[in-house]
Design a protein around this motif. Structure first.
Motif, PDB file in Angstrom:
ATOM      1  N   ALA A 176       0.819  -1.210   0.000  1.00  0.00           N
ATOM      2  CA  ALA A 176       0.000   0.000   0.000  1.00  0.00           C
ATOM      3  C   ALA A 176       0.856   1.263   0.000  1.00  0.00           C
ATOM      4  N   HIS A 177       0.258   2.315  -0.525  1.00  0.00           N
ATOM      5  CA  HIS A 177       0.918   3.610  -0.568  1.00  0.00           C
ATOM      6  C   HIS A 177       0.730   4.327   0.766  1.00  0.00           C
ATOM      7  N   PRO A 178       1.588   5.274   1.098  1.00  0.00           N
ATOM      8  CA  PRO A 178       1.375   6.059   2.316  1.00  0.00           C
ATOM      9  C   PRO A 178       0.170   6.980   2.169  1.00  0.00           C
ATOM     10  N   LEU A 179      -0.305   7.497   3.288  1.00  0.00           N
ATOM     11  CA  LEU A 179      -1.391   8.472   3.286  1.00  0.00           C
ATOM     12  C   LEU A 179      -0.804   9.870   3.389  1.00  0.00           C
ATOM     13  N   SER A 180      -1.442  10.820   2.719  1.00  0.00           N
ATOM     14  CA  SER A 180      -0.957  12.201   2.719  1.00  0.00           C
ATOM     15  C   SER A 180      -1.965  13.115   3.409  1.00  0.00           C
ATOM     16  N   TYR A 181      -1.449  14.004   4.239  1.00  0.00           N
ATOM     17  CA  TYR A 181      -2.272  14.966   4.967  1.00  0.00           C
ATOM     18  C   TYR A 181      -1.757  16.377   4.710  1.00  0.00           C
ATOM     19  N   GLY A 182      -2.676  17.330   4.763  1.00  0.00           N
ATOM     20  CA  GLY A 182      -2.316  18.727   4.620  1.00  0.00           C
ATOM     21  C   GLY A 182      -2.675  19.503   5.870  1.00  0.00           C
ATOM     22  N   LEU A 183      -1.800  20.415   6.260  1.00  0.00           N
ATOM     23  CA  LEU A 183      -2.038  21.304   7.394  1.00  0.00           C
ATOM     24  C   LEU A 183      -2.616  22.611   6.871  1.00  0.00           C
ATOM     25  N   ILE A 184      -3.810  22.956   7.335  1.00  0.00           N
ATOM     26  CA  ILE A 184      -4.489  24.180   6.917  1.00  0.00           C
ATOM     27  C   ILE A 184      -4.336  25.223   8.011  1.00  0.00           C
ATOM     28  N   SER A 185      -3.843  26.395   7.637  1.00  0.00           N
ATOM     29  CA  SER A 185      -3.532  27.398   8.651  1.00  0.00           C
ATOM     30  C   SER A 185      -3.608  28.797   8.061  1.00  0.00           C
ATOM     31  N   ARG A 186      -3.683  29.784   8.962  1.00  0.00           N
ATOM     32  CA  ARG A 186      -3.531  31.183   8.580  1.00  0.00           C
ATOM     33  C   ARG A 186      -2.061  31.590   8.530  1.00  0.00           C
ATOM     34  N   LEU A 187      -1.203  30.798   9.160  1.00  0.00           N
ATOM     35  CA  LEU A 187       0.209  31.132   9.228  1.00  0.00           C
ATOM     36  C   LEU A 187       0.874  30.912   7.871  1.00  0.00           C
TER      37      LEU A 187
END
Length: 277
Positions: A176-187
């Motif tokens: 299986a492939h890794p999972l990808s996450y995104g950090l959503i921010s005002r910074l």
């Protein structure tokens, strides 16, 4: 895990996430991004929409969402970012190793599988191909609730949820492939090298997109993706992704705005270390 360049000061902020993913998995991502793993700092909400709404209204809250492939992100995420408060964007991306472990009680063969709905979405191809029956349950069940009344069933858990007394079953997720996450921010992002843009031309007419793309070509920008999104009255908006440092991305945005287009920076982040260059 990947080394991540995340905005600071992460430790002083709260991280909201869609609780469709189990807390142990999210905790690993949070630690990778520099957030303290303690109660009140990493908080599960009922949906990705709630994550965006909370990050958009609370100045000390960031959001965590699944993005799919950063080079081909989920369109519903791009739409949500386009419609979110303008200060929000993806400012960091992280990949984590495949988290799902298929387990059976000791002494039993792998019978019908109890699996959370989101995990099943990641595993459906495998289980369907193997003809394995699945019992789909709520994403919001804890590991204890997943194991209650298990009987002769097998179960899919996050790697950090597996207790003693269960046998790990080979097969699921081996390639299986890794999972990808995104950090959503005002910074602002730290040292970004990748950009997602939302673009709505000033006039939706034949050739308007070509004019915008010519401006990117003049900056020697090569697109990794270009998605068209239909909106009201036959108008269209577009989502674009490309490699660019902060200065190049800012110049592209200025060029597009100069022609009268509405432009939103939906993501500006450093590609994870294990992404191909």
């Amino acid at each position: 895990m990947t080394t991540v360049t995340a905005p600071a000061p992460a430790l002083a902020r709260t991280l909201a996430y869609d609780a469709q993913d189990p807390h142990p998995l999210v905790a690993r991502v949070a630690r990778e991004l520099g957030y303290a793993d303690r109660v009140g700092t990493v908080v599960g909400l009922s949906s990705a929409r709630e994550v965006l709404l909370t990050a958009g209204t609370a100045h000390d809250v960031d959001g965590l969402v699944r993005v799919g492939d950063v080079h081909q992100p989920r369109r519903r995420l791009l739409r949500a970012l386009m419609d979110a408060p303008s200060a929000l964007s993806v400012v960091a991306a992280v990949t984590v190793p495949w988290p799902w472990v298929w387990c059976t009680p000791e002494g039993f063969d792998a019978g019908p599988v109890r699996v959370r709905k989101t995990a099943y979405g990641d595993l459906a191809g495998y289980f369907t191909a193997e003809g394995i029956d699945c019992e789909l349950v709520s994403d919001y069940l804890t590991a204890t609730e997943m194991l209650a009344g298990l009987g002769e069933r097998s179960v899919v858990l996050d790697a950090d949820e597996v207790p003693a007394g269960l046998t790990r079953t080979r097969g699921v997720g081996d390639q299986a492939h890794p999972l990808s996450y995104g950090l959503i921010s005002r910074l602002p992002a730290a040292e970004p090298d990748y950009c997602w843009l939302g673009l709505q031309p000033d006039a939706d007419r034949p050739g308007s997109l070509n004019a915008s793309l010519a401006r990117l070509a003049a900056r020697e920008v090569d697109l990794d993706f270009l998605f068209s999104d239909s909106v009201a009255d036959r108008a269209h908006r577009f989502f674009l992704g490309f490699r660019a440092d902060a200065d190049t991305a800012a110049a592209v945005v200025a060029d597009l705005r100069a022609e009268g287009s509405e432009v939103r920076v939906l993501g500006s982040f450093t590609l994870p270390d294990d992404e191909p260059v």
